[in-house]
Write an enzyme that holds these catalytic residues in place. Sequence first.
Site, PDB file in Angstrom:
ATOM      1  N   SER A  98       0.836  -1.195   0.000  1.00 16.32           N
ATOM      2  CA  SER A  98       0.000   0.000   0.000  1.00 16.32           C
ATOM      3  C   SER A  98       0.879   1.255   0.000  1.00 16.32           C
ATOM      4  O   SER A  98       1.702   1.433  -0.883  1.00 16.32           O
ATOM      5  CB  SER A  98      -0.960  -0.038   1.193  1.00 16.32           C
ATOM      6  N   ASP A 146      -9.814  -4.307  -5.357  1.00 12.56           N
ATOM      7  CA  ASP A 146      -9.246  -3.302  -4.453  1.00 12.56           C
ATOM      8  C   ASP A 146      -9.863  -1.948  -4.777  1.00 12.56           C
ATOM      9  O   ASP A 146      -9.657  -1.405  -5.867  1.00 12.56           O
ATOM     10  CB  ASP A 146      -7.724  -3.255  -4.647  1.00 12.56           C
ATOM     11  N   HIS A 200      -8.202  -4.816  -0.928  1.00 15.77           N
ATOM     12  CA  HIS A 200      -6.962  -4.237  -0.421  1.00 15.77           C
ATOM     13  C   HIS A 200      -6.450  -4.990   0.808  1.00 15.77           C
ATOM     14  O   HIS A 200      -5.232  -5.134   0.984  1.00 15.77           O
ATOM     15  CB  HIS A 200      -7.211  -2.763  -0.058  1.00 15.77           C
TER      16      HIS A 200
END
Length: 404
Positions: free
Chosen positions: A211, A313, A345
């Site tokens: 991320s 995601d 995610h």
Amino acid sequence: MRRRRIRRNKKEKTPFLSKPSSKRRRKVANDDDSLHPTRQQSFTEDVGHAAAETYLITRLAFKLLRYLGLGYKWIVRFFALSCYAVLLMPGFLQVGYYYYTSSQIRRSIVYGDQPRNRLDLYVPLKSDELKPVVAFVTGGAWIIGYKAWGSLLGLQLADRDIIVACIDYRNFPQATISDMVNDASQGISFVCNKISEYGGDPNRIYIMGQSAGAHIASCAIIDQAIKECGEGESTSWSVSQIKAYFGLSGGYNLLSLVDHFHERGLYRSIFLSIMEGNESLGRFSPEVVVQDPRFKSAVSLLPPVVLFHGTADYSIPSDSSKNFADALQRVGARAELVLYEGKTHTDLFIQDPLRGGTDDLVKDIISLIHAGDEAALAKDAVVTPRRRLVPEFMVKLARKISPF
């Protein structure tokens, strides 16, 4: 859910992560003191460090509240995050207990002179030879990142004879993006120069980020490559030491993501403060930088890049990884894209590991690191699957309310 794999190295029929040379391996001493020069910290020291960090985080949280104001979106997401954490708490507690009691984990090793310049090492139990190493930069929206977030990944890879160094870094508002990149680079430097003292192979180092951590780590690698192409630049590590970069669910073009983040509650004013202003978005967008003709020679130094992303995601769309892989391919860099059908995610990094059993992401990472090493691959095939940490109904409910 099915996994869809897309390769971006069309010209290569074999994996570009070649088998490590046998010359790079050597026996290391079994004596614990020689292998690990710094013993595991005492419980008292851990408590003291935890208290200091709690005070720091609390002070920064109040400072952050002044930036956030009373926007309803972040309040709703914070509530959802709290519910998400409660549902997965049985797993988090088990991992937390192991984190503070396991002799496999060397916690809070200092790598720099700034606050939070520390890293955790996850070391395999057997120390018969030098191990491959993953330097991991955790995510957290540039605001709530912390080295312990990498525990699930670290424990799984350590079980497969891979050392993991989870690098902590200063978050906003304690720091802005250039500070975060510098911290990550310093942590990588420590791994490159010191990991052999902990049983790691300095010739088999991989960098990984998740991320926001994927964004920070990619910026650190590209920034290092640019420095190496300059004149008179002083560097403490080299991109030539890195076997590959693994990016998980990352965002690599901030110019195209700023509006998306704003709609999801990371307001434009805060995001621009983190990224040091609108004029810096391009500078800290790896997808943009690698296509700049001025940095063509730097791009040629980059290690192979493998980008992992879930197609469901909605925090950072999978197109972010796809576009970055395409951009790298256009400028001649080696890149591969792996898409996981229907994964969100948090599925790849949290829910799937808590489910136990076979973890597709970890399986893919291990296959890349151990590519060509028949003995390691044979050992991987007989490793006992990890046990489930959270009941399935709680995992599914947490997935539905996840704010990420």
